[in-house]
Design an enzyme around this catalytic site. Structure first.
Site, PDB file in Angstrom:
ATOM      1  CE1 TYR A   1      49.219  60.513  26.390  1.00 12.71           C
ATOM      2  CE2 TYR A   1      51.238  60.874  25.124  1.00 12.71           C
ATOM      3  CZ  TYR A   1      50.500  61.148  26.254  1.00 12.71           C
ATOM      4  OH  TYR A   1      51.154  61.915  27.254  1.00 12.71           O
ATOM      5  CD  GLN A   2      46.171  60.547  20.072  1.00 14.96           C
ATOM      6  OE1 GLN A   2      47.334  60.502  20.167  1.00 14.96           O
ATOM      7  NE2 GLN A   2      45.641  61.333  20.721  1.00 14.96           N
TER       8      GLN A   2
END
Length: 223
Positions: free
Chosen positions: A7-8
């Protein structure tokens, strides 16, 4: 608190770790994170698990992870290597329990059969796509997990917002989330029948559609 190294680019883990250091005691929270299938052909599955785990622990700023999850089935790495790597992580004290996400019931059964044979840590949870309008998990996964006492911890509990708004209502996410459109747009017509019923029950009970959708899901799962 559930996050993932994907995630990110790891920043999700860093933000979660900082928030928990600032506002909670580590022993009072349960932290789950997920690691990706192996892409480097020059390392073993065991080394891959170790590398991913150490990177996540660094991002989170923690000494251990409560639930460490294989983010998706790794079709290119021997399953034996992945399960041994995860067992090593548990033995080291860096992980308390292991889980898997996005797999079929037969794959989960196969993985745990290896661990059963070798005396290794077994998957205790499955994080799959499951909500009021996507119920494929009920065909094989849910009965299998019920039989084996494996926790269902689904994602997309509100179908990317579709189960929290009446048909016709919109939001920026409903308009721009291409991945959610891929998952739900093809079945929108039949899904609207369910969503209408959620709206009807919410109005009747004087609660939100979100509350109705989550109340239903909480009768089905362990999360």
């Amino acid at each position: 608190f559930d996050t993932a190294i994907a995630y990110q680019g790891g920043s999700s883990e860093r933000f979660v770790g900082k928030a928990l250091r600032d506002f909670a005691r580590r022993e009072d929270v349960v932290v789950a994170t997920k690691f990706l299938p192996k892409t480097d052909p020059n390392i073993t599955g065991q080394q891959h698990v170790e590398n991913m785990l150490n990177a996540s622990l660094k991002n989170l700023g923690m000494d251990y992870i409560d639930l460490y999850i294989l983010h998706a089935w790794d079709a290119n790495t021997p399953l034996y290597e992945i399960m041994e790597g995860l067992n090593n992580a548990v033995k080291s004290g860096k992980v308390r329990a292991i889980g898997i996400s996005n797999c079929f019931a037969w794959q989960l059964a196969k993985a745990n059969a290896i661990s059963e044979r070798e005396g290794w840590a077994k998957f205790v949870s499955i994080q799959g796509h499951y909500n009021l309008i996507f119920r494929e998990e009920e065909r094989e996964m849910a009965p299998y997990c019920d039989e084996e006492n494996i926790a269902l911890t689904p994602y997309s509990a509100l179908a990317a917002g579709r189960l929290s708004r009446k048909p016709g209502e919109t939001s920026e996410r409903l308009e721009k989330d291409a991945y959610a459109k891929f998952k739900y747009d093809a079945t929108a017509q039949q899904d609207d029948v369910i969503i209408d019923r959620v709206a009807e029950l919410a109005e009747k009970r004087g609660v939100t559609m979100t509350e109705i959708s989550l109340a239903w899901l909480l009768t089905k799962v362990a999360a």
